[in-house]
Structure formats: structure tokens, C-alpha cells
Design an enzyme around this catalytic site. Structure first.
Site, PDB file in Angstrom:
ATOM      1  N   GLU A   1     -28.185 -22.496 100.418  1.00  0.00           N
ATOM      2  CA  GLU A   1     -27.990 -21.061 100.712  1.00  0.00           C
ATOM      3  C   GLU A   1     -29.232 -20.479 101.383  1.00  0.00           C
ATOM      4  OE1 GLU A   1     -26.707 -20.219  96.646  1.00  0.00           O
ATOM      5  OE2 GLU A   1     -24.826 -19.436  97.449  1.00  0.00           O
TER       6      GLU A   1
ATOM      7  N   GLU B   1     -22.246 -26.650  92.949  1.00  0.00           N
ATOM      8  CA  GLU B   1     -22.029 -25.650  91.898  1.00  0.00           C
ATOM      9  C   GLU B   1     -20.786 -25.909  91.048  1.00  0.00           C
ATOM     10  OE1 GLU B   1     -23.276 -24.951  94.810  1.00  0.00           O
ATOM     11  OE2 GLU B   1     -24.747 -23.337  94.704  1.00  0.00           O
TER      12      GLU B   1
ATOM     13  N   GLY C   1     -28.271 -23.396  95.806  1.00  0.00           N
ATOM     14  CA  GLY C   1     -29.130 -22.311  96.280  1.00  0.00           C
ATOM     15  C   GLY C   1     -30.070 -22.761  97.387  1.00  0.00           C
TER      16      GLY C   1
ATOM     17  N   ALA D   1     -30.751 -23.502  92.560  1.00  0.00           N
ATOM     18  CA  ALA D   1     -31.256 -22.544  91.572  1.00  0.00           C
ATOM     19  C   ALA D   1     -31.821 -23.341  90.402  1.00  0.00           C
ATOM     20  CB  ALA D   1     -30.110 -21.661  91.107  1.00  0.00           C
TER      21      ALA D   1
HETATM   22  N1  3HC Z   1     -32.805 -26.922  88.070  1.00  0.00           N
HETATM   23  C1  3HC Z   1     -33.602 -27.327  87.066  1.00  0.00           C
HETATM   24  N2  3HC Z   1     -33.950 -28.615  86.879  1.00  0.00           N
HETATM   25  C2  3HC Z   1     -33.464 -29.510  87.743  1.00  0.00           C
HETATM   26  C3  3HC Z   1     -32.620 -29.163  88.806  1.00  0.00           C
HETATM   27  C4  3HC Z   1     -32.285 -27.781  88.964  1.00  0.00           C
HETATM   28  N3  3HC Z   1     -31.502 -27.350  89.957  1.00  0.00           N
HETATM   29  N4  3HC Z   1     -32.282 -30.279  89.491  1.00  0.00           N
HETATM   30  C5  3HC Z   1     -32.922 -31.294  88.884  1.00  0.00           C
HETATM   31  N5  3HC Z   1     -33.628 -30.844  87.825  1.00  0.00           N
HETATM   32  C6  3HC Z   1     -34.503 -31.618  86.931  1.00  0.00           C
HETATM   33  C7  3HC Z   1     -33.735 -32.648  86.133  1.00  0.00           C
HETATM   34  O1  3HC Z   1     -33.241 -32.091  84.943  1.00  0.00           O
HETATM   35  C8  3HC Z   1     -34.797 -33.693  85.886  1.00  0.00           C
HETATM   36  O2  3HC Z   1     -35.627 -33.208  84.855  1.00  0.00           O
HETATM   37  P1  3HC Z   1     -36.325 -34.208  83.799  1.00  0.00           P
HETATM   38  O3  3HC Z   1     -37.206 -35.086  84.624  1.00  0.00           O
HETATM   39  O4  3HC Z   1     -37.026 -33.285  82.876  1.00  0.00           O
HETATM   40  O5  3HC Z   1     -35.200 -34.955  83.158  1.00  0.00           O
HETATM   41  C9  3HC Z   1     -35.622 -33.670  87.153  1.00  0.00           C
HETATM   42  O6  3HC Z   1     -35.339 -32.402  87.765  1.00  0.00           O
HETATM   43  C10 3HC Z   1     -35.305 -34.768  88.139  1.00  0.00           C
HETATM   44  O7  3HC Z   1     -33.912 -34.765  88.383  1.00  0.00           O
HETATM   45  P2  3HC Z   1     -33.129 -36.086  88.804  1.00  0.00           P
HETATM   46  O8  3HC Z   1     -33.431 -37.166  87.837  1.00  0.00           O
HETATM   47  O9  3HC Z   1     -31.712 -35.700  89.017  1.00  0.00           O
HETATM   48  O10 3HC Z   1     -33.876 -36.410  90.194  1.00  0.00           O
HETATM   49  P3  3HC Z   1     -33.351 -37.197  91.459  1.00  0.00           P
HETATM   50  O11 3HC Z   1     -34.527 -37.353  92.322  1.00  0.00           O
HETATM   51  O12 3HC Z   1     -32.547 -38.369  91.040  1.00  0.00           O
HETATM   52  O13 3HC Z   1     -32.314 -36.186  92.187  1.00  0.00           O
HETATM   53  C11 3HC Z   1     -31.548 -34.059  92.995  1.00  0.00           C
HETATM   54  C12 3HC Z   1     -32.761 -34.999  92.757  1.00  0.00           C
HETATM   55  C13 3HC Z   1     -30.616 -34.672  94.037  1.00  0.00           C
HETATM   56  C14 3HC Z   1     -32.052 -32.715  93.493  1.00  0.00           C
HETATM   57  C15 3HC Z   1     -30.794 -33.908  91.654  1.00  0.00           C
HETATM   58  O14 3HC Z   1     -31.716 -33.559  90.651  1.00  0.00           O
HETATM   59  C16 3HC Z   1     -29.694 -32.906  91.639  1.00  0.00           C
HETATM   60  O15 3HC Z   1     -28.604 -33.177  92.090  1.00  0.00           O
HETATM   61  N6  3HC Z   1     -29.964 -31.720  91.052  1.00  0.00           N
HETATM   62  C17 3HC Z   1     -28.997 -30.703  90.823  1.00  0.00           C
HETATM   63  C18 3HC Z   1     -28.664 -29.953  92.057  1.00  0.00           C
HETATM   64  C19 3HC Z   1     -27.742 -28.809  91.746  1.00  0.00           C
HETATM   65  O16 3HC Z   1     -26.782 -28.900  91.038  1.00  0.00           O
HETATM   66  N7  3HC Z   1     -28.068 -27.659  92.350  1.00  0.00           N
HETATM   67  C20 3HC Z   1     -27.263 -26.509  92.254  1.00  0.00           C
HETATM   68  C21 3HC Z   1     -27.801 -25.629  91.199  1.00  0.00           C
HETATM   69  S1  3HC Z   1     -26.765 -24.216  90.958  1.00  0.00           S
HETATM   70  C22 3HC Z   1     -27.208 -23.167  92.223  1.00  0.00           C
HETATM   71  O17 3HC Z   1     -27.966 -23.505  93.067  1.00  0.00           O
HETATM   72  C23 3HC Z   1     -26.583 -21.819  92.148  1.00  0.00           C
HETATM   73  C24 3HC Z   1     -26.819 -21.014  93.379  1.00  0.00           C
HETATM   74  O18 3HC Z   1     -25.674 -21.027  94.157  1.00  0.00           O
HETATM   75  C25 3HC Z   1     -27.168 -19.591  93.066  1.00  0.00           C
END
Ligand code: 3HC
Length: 658
Positions: free
Chosen positions: A112, A132, A109, A70
Site C-alpha cells: 500500500e 491480509e 501495508g 503493518a
Molecule cells: N508484523 C510483525 N511481525 C512480523 C511481521 C509483521 N507484518 N511479519 C513478520 N514478522 C515477524 C515474525 O513473527 C518473525 O518474528 P520472530 O523472529 O520473533 O518469530 C519475524 O518477523 C521473521 O518472520 P519470518 O520468519 O516469516 O521471516 P521470513 O524472512 O521467512 O519472511 C516475510 C518474511 C515474507 C515478510 C514474512 O514474514 C511474511 O509473510 N510476513 C507477513 C506479511 C503480512 O502478512 N503482511 C500483512 C500484514 S497486515 C497489513 O499490512 C494490513 C494493512 O493493510 C493495513
């Protein structure tokens, strides 16, 4: 045949490949499921449903990510339609086969969405997981209900409860993905769509939850909850997963309500702050566009505990390492220590024999300074004494190449003084590792008065490759971490004098989420080094400043910590216990100063300690030692046990009006 291109939204496009619609999510940097992506997916599903020429859909991501989850930036705002659960329901309900071509990370997400598809193909490099809980929430679009249907309750508790991600191979073994496609995930997904077309789709949400062995559930729960300390999300995730056998709609409704509730929690706000803080930390204003120097060989001077840990981190990251110690015997001992640590990695299955052999082959040790000549970077980790370090740096300055970099790992000395002793102070910086250096993620990268920008950029690049979290700090005694830790310690000792007892302070800290209270930590580390420092500094101490003598009295009484069998606590049979002797020493010290003790609640104790940390943090910001509040939070979380789910001392201070 040229594929026909269709645009479903700004971030979702389609290509009709013969009789299959390939839907490509292109929302850089990580293809997060923002409202435009969700709308685009719905438009793609509408198109497929209404076009008799299309057999089914493939969903994939552009670039190296499938879907990063998400869009976390939307979490502060009310949900906007179409909401993700509805999009996934559409995918799952589709009469035509939907196949996920997981080309890279499928997280939260993103996973999912993949679970909503009827079949999952992944590239072998793809990572899958539900991070999450690391954001203080539970999956909010079916993860807790569909995953157990696919892989069983214990494995789902393990994955969702820990937030860890797994590579495609493990995901395949678990049954989370159906196929690994080494050459082209989209091609393999196209084959799958055509094979599945016309058959009854395998809808994850309609599968029965596999019968479960309750002992396995208990085991998985205990492991997760033991680490969750005071956090709400892992326990809520477990509750939802355990109840997954009820009708899907009921489970989904409960999950959604829990997700929305947790999203608003202070725990989630704190963990979101930490998430963005980590991404922010590597952005150093005046270093943008400055290329780092090439580092392939790292010299490590001093192969004690710290040096060996640094060597293991460097070998694990693929560097060649030349270890230097005072004589052949010490160098050989260092080599043994390093190999011992690598061996532990091998025994624990963290590396295989081939990796161990490769790491061993990249290690050499020596007692001759001249052998460091090929190094691109030398990190010293010798005894923390200014004369010793200056002497070493002068010698190294003569043997290493003019473009090689020198780093000091001092904790308390002034690295500017060490740099000034060399002919090229611009190539000197500090790299302050935390012990054990191969385990601890934090690395303070110290910008000295004359450090050249590309030298600092190199320090950051090496830190990243070592898989550390680098935080840039200016020069002050103790840098960011130990400055704040000193303020925290000082305040804890004032609290002792004012009326709190060590176990009361520790209990308040542990309740708050610290893994161990401050006085228990002292006992574990041993009290003598700090005592020796206090004695050295005694002559310089300002007599008008409040000084608490309790720790000195304990040391004089031989209470040097856990190794001595007693310190702030007694340790009968190794178990921490309140010792009336310590209470008596404290009572006497208070009386000696004429202090009438008062009692403190846990909230008051934690409040005072947090306020002391935040005040010191503000000073570091004013003095330009720390660049931003969030850097300070990361240092305290990753180096000093501050609970991540509280966000760090500066974050807490912004939440509580002064
Ligand atoms: N939403 C918004 N921005 C995000 C994001 C997300 N889910 N994931 C990464 N970003 C942004 C970062 O803030 C960063 O932004 P910036 O360049 O402005 O600083 C940019 O994307 C790049 O991120 P990374 O430096 O972490 O990039 P990597 O290539 O090293 O890693 C990744 C990529 C493995 C996808 C890593 O970004 C990551 O682990 N992201 C988070 C994943 C996460 O927690 N997802 C779950 C979200 S909650 C959800 O999905 C709820 C659902 O169940 C409804």
C-alpha cells in the site's frame, strides 16, 4: 560525494543523494510499519516538502525486505497516530515525486505504501502481494481502492481475495509495478525521481478504474469464494474492490471501517494465532545453536505412493535422491511413479523442462542396499509393520556412513523399537509425512528416546528445505496428529450411538469449516485398513471401555467406502447420499446396547468433537509429547483439515471457558 545522513525516527533514516532524499526503513526483522516507522515517514515527507533543494523522494527498505506490512503485533491494540492511511495519503499528495524502490518483499501495508508512491521500481526477486485475508482482514490503507485503479477489478479480486503474492515479473505484467531494475533498485529509483520532477505526478488514487468485463469479475469472484468457505474477509475484500469506482474518499472510508471491524473478529484473532504459531513451531528450546548436519543426498527406501511423494518433494528441493525397492522391477516401477509425478508438475507449468531434466538427473533407483552408501539421510517408507522396518533398519545401519541419519516414516509403530534394533539409535528419528507427501505441508518430526540433538536439528532443517511445516513430537502411538484424530473419531462414534447420524455430524463439521465431514472422509479413504487394525487389536481391548461396533457392522456388510460404491453413505452415480440401510444398522446397534437416542444440534456436535480433541491435546502436553498448544493446532490445521480461521482445537478451547 558523501551522502548526508538524517535520522527521522529510530527506524527511519534518510540520505540526501544530490537532489533526492532516499528514505530508508530499518525496522528488523521485516521493516513492519510500526508507529515509529509511520512517524519517521511523515517526518521525511515534511523534510522533503520544506527543502527547496530536494526534487523528490525514494522510499526503500534496509536488508532483504522492502516492507513486510503493518505490524501485526499492534493489531490487538487501538490504532495510534499517525495511522497508515494518512501516511499514504501524504505520500500520494506530495507535490514532489515519490518513488518506491522495492528491494524485497512488499506485502500488505508495504505494498500500500508502494501504491501511494507515484512510481514503483522493483528488483526481480521482489515479491508483492496482499496477504491480509490470510489474517482474516482486508487491506486497511487503500489496497482495495488503489489496486483496482492500477490493474483492474478482476485481477485485484484475484490478488487480494486469494492473498497470494506474485514475483516482480508478474507484477510488472499486471501493471502493479512500473519497472524492474536488475542492477540496483535505488539507483533506478533515483533516475525515475529526476525524470518525474516538475511533471504532474501520476497519483494512483486519481486514476479511473479500468472498464471491466463483468464475466471476468464473476469468474474471479467464484474462484475465490469457492475456497473461502465460511470466511468473512475474502467476501468483504471483493465487495470493496467491486465498489472501487466510487469517489476515492468514500471507498477509503468504507475500507477502513471494514478493516477495523474485521481486525476485532474471532476469525482474525484465530488467523493471527496461526501466523505466530507457525513462526514459533521451528523454535525448539534445547536445539538453539545446534548446527544441523549437511544433507545433499537422500535415500528413500520403499517407492510406493508415500516414498514416491517424498522423492518428488526431495527432488523439487534440490536434493539428490537414491530410491531403493525390493527388486529391480519394483525399483523401476518406483522410478516411473516418481517421473510421472514430476511430469504432472511440468504439464501444470509448476516447473519448466530444464527443471524437469535437472530433477530427473538427480534421481537414481536400485534394489541393492549398498547403493545407499553415499546417502546423508535415508527415509524409509515401507509397509507399516514392525518386523519389516526393523529388518530394513538393521540392513541400512550396516551400509550407510557412521554420520548418516536414518528416519522412519511410520504412522503408528514405536520408532524407539525400530531405533533400538540398530547399532546407533542416536542417529534415528521419525519423519512422519502426510499423503500425498509432495503436496501436504505438515511433517511430524519425531524425537525418539535417544535421538541426538544434531540429528533432530537436521530433521528440521531438511523439512524446511522440503518446504514443509515441521512440528516436533515425542513418541506415543500416533504421535500428535493421529492421537488427536483417534480421540476425535472415537467421540464421533459415541455421538452416532448417542443419537446423531453420520450426515448430521458431517454437515455440522462442514458448516464449521472442515473441507469434508469425517464419515465422508472415511468413505473416501476406504474402511478396510482401520477394520483390519481393529480386528488385530480386538484381543487387547479393555472390555470395560466403550466400544462402538457400527463401523464393524458396515464393513461386514461389504460397505467398505466409496470404491466399493457404499460405506457410510450410498454413492448412486458417484454422488454422496444418505442411505437408510446405514441408519438401520445404527438404530440396531443402539438398540443392542439399550441406548435411547437423543437429538443433537450442530453446535452440540461440534462442541463435543472439539472438546474431545482439546482433552487429548492437553494429555499430550502433560506427557511432554507436544511442546506447546499452538503446535497441536498447526498439526490439526495442516494435516487433518481443521479450518485455519478457527485457529485449531487448542485455540478454540482457550476462547471458550471450560
Ligand atoms: N508484523 C510483525 N511481525 C512480523 C511481521 C509483521 N507484518 N511479519 C513478520 N514478522 C515477524 C515474525 O513473527 C518473525 O518474528 P520472530 O523472529 O520473533 O518469530 C519475524 O518477523 C521473521 O518472520 P519470518 O520468519 O516469516 O521471516 P521470513 O524472512 O521467512 O519472511 C516475510 C518474511 C515474507 C515478510 C514474512 O514474514 C511474511 O509473510 N510476513 C507477513 C506479511 C503480512 O502478512 N503482511 C500483512 C500484514 S497486515 C497489513 O499490512 C494490513 C494493512 O493493510 C493495513
Amino acid at each position: 560525494m558523501e551522502a548526508a545522513a538524517i535520522r527521522f525516527s529510530d527506524t527511519v533514516r534518510g540520505e540526501v543523494q544530490g537532489d533526492v532524499l532516499v528514505v530508508i526503513i530499518e525496522n528488523p526483522p521485516v521493516n513492519a510499519l510500526s508507529v515509529d516507522v509511520r512517524a519517521g515517514l511523515v517526518a521525511a515527507l515534511d523534510r522533503a516538502a520544506g527543502d527547496a533543494g530536494i526534487l523528490g523522494l525514494v522510499i526503500t527498505g534496509a536488508g532483504k525486505t522492502f516492507i513486510g506490512g503493518a505490524d501485526i503485533r499492534e493489531f490487538g491494540q487501538p490504532p495510534v497516530e499517525p495511522i497508515l492511511p494518512a501516511v499514504i495519503e501524504r505520500l500520494e499528495d506530495s507535490e514532489k515525486p515519490t518513488v518506491a524502490a522495492i528491494n524485497g518483499a512488499a506485502l500488505g501495508g508495504g505494498l500500500e505504501v508502494a501504491l501511494g508512491c507515484h512510481y514503483r521500481v522493483a528488483s526481480s526477486a521482489a515479491q508483492t502481494g496482499f496477504p491480509e485475508v490470510k489474517l482474516g482482514i482486508v487491506p486497511g490503507a487503500g489496497g482495495t481502492q488503489r489496486l483496482p485503479r492500477l490493474i483492474g477489478i478482476p485481477a485485484a479480486i484475484d490478488l487480494i481475495g486469494s492473498g497470494r503474492s506474485v514475483k516482480a515479473k508478474e507484477a510488472h505484467v499486471l501493471g502493479l509495478i512500473d519497472e524492474i531494475a536488475d542492477a540496483g533498485t535505488v539507483e533506478a529509483a533515483l533516475v525515475a525521481v529526476r525524470r518525474l520532477a516538475g511533471r504532474d505526478p501520476r497519483r494512483t488514487g486519481q486514476l479511473a478504474v479500468p472498464a471491466t468485463d463483468s464475466a471476468a469479475v464473476e469468474k474471479a469472484k467464484t474462484r475465490i469464494l469457492a475456497k473461502a468457505r465460511g470466511q468473512e474477509a475474502p467476501a468483504e475484500a471483493i465487495r470493496l474492490i467491486e465498489a472501487a469506482a466510487r469517489p476515492l474518499a468514500e471507498g477509503l472510508a468504507d475500507e477502513r471501517a471494514t478493516f477495523l471491524k474485521l481486525r476485532e473478529s474471532s476469525e482474525a484473532a484465530a488467523l493471527r494465532h496461526v501466523f505466530f504459531a507457525e513462526r514459533q513451531a521451528s523454535k525448539v528450546e534445547d536445539l538453539e545453536g545446534v548446527p544441523p548436519r549437511l544433507v545433499e543426498t537422500i535415500g528413500i527406501a520403499g517407492l510406493g505412493l508415500m516414498g514416491s511423494g517424498i522423492a518428488v518433494a526431495a527432488l523439487s528441493a534440490g536434493y539428490r535422491v537414491v530410491g531403493l525397492d525390493r527388486d529391480d522391477e519394483a525399483a523401476a516401477r518406483g522410478r516411473e511413479r516418481i517421473l510421472g509425478l514430476l511430469q504432472k508438475n511440468l504439464s501444470a507449468g509448476r516447473i519448466d523442462q530444464a527443471m524437469f531434466d535437472a530433477q530427473e538427473s538427480r534421481l537414481s533407483v536400485t534394489a541393492a542396499d549398498a547403493d545407499l552408501a553415499p546417502c546423508d539421510l535415508v527415509i524409509e517408507a515401507v509397509f507399516d509393520d514392525l518386523d519389516v522396518k526393523i529388518d530394513l533398519f538393521r540392513r541400512l545401519d550396516r551400509v550407510i556412513r557412521p554420520d548418516a541419519i536414518l528416519a522412519t516414516n511410520t504412522s503408528y509403530l514405536n520408532p524407539d523399537e525400530i531405533a533400538a534394533a540398530t547399532a546407533h539409535p542416536e542417529r534415528v528419528l521419525g519423519l512422519h509425512f502426510f499423503s500425498p507427501a509432495h503436496v501436504m505441508r505438515l511433517l511430524e518430526v519425531v524425537r525418539c528416546a535417544r535421538t541426538a540433538p544434531d540429528v533432530l536439528a537436521t530433521g528440521l532443517a531438511v523439512a524446511k528445505k522440503l518446504r514443509k511445516l515441521p512440528i516436533v513430537t515425542g513418541v506415543t502411538e500416533g504421535f500428535i496428529g493421529n492421537s488427536i484424530f483417534s480421540a476425535y473419531r472415537r467421540e464421533a462414534e459415541f455421538l452416532l450411538e448417542d443419537g446423531a447420524l453420520p450426515h448430521e455430524i458431517d454437515a455440522a463439521l462442514e458448516d464449521y469449516g472442515f473441507p469434508m465431514g469425517l464419515f465422508a472422509v472415511y468413505d473416501m479413504a476406504g474402511l478396510e485398513i482401520a477394520w483390519a487394525r481393529r480386528k488385530r487389536q480386538a484381543a487387547k481391548r479393555d472390555p470395560s471401555e466403550r466400544y462402538v461396533e457400527i463401523a464393524d457392522r458396515l464393513c461386514e456388510a461389504g460397505r467398505l467406502g466409496q470404491k466399493a460404491g457404499r460405506g457410510w453413505y450410498a454413492y448412486p452415480e458417484g454422488k454422496r447420499q444418505v442411505d437408510p440401510v446405514v441408519t438401520e444398522i445404527i438404530v440396531q446397534c443402539r438398540a443392542g446396547k439399550g441406548i435411547t437416542p437423543r437429538s443433537f444440534t450442530a453446535t452440540e456436535i461440534v462442541g463435543r468433537l472439539l472438546a474431545a480433541m482439546a482433552a487429548e491435546g492437553r494429555k499430550l502436553l502433560e506427557d511432554g509429547i507436544a511442546a506447546r498448544e499452538s503446535d497441536i493446532d498447526l498439526v490439526m490445521i495442516n494435516g487433518y483439515g481443521f479450518p485455519a480461521h478457527k485457529g485449531g482445537p487448542m485455540f478454540v478451547a482457550t476462547q471458550t471457558p471450560r
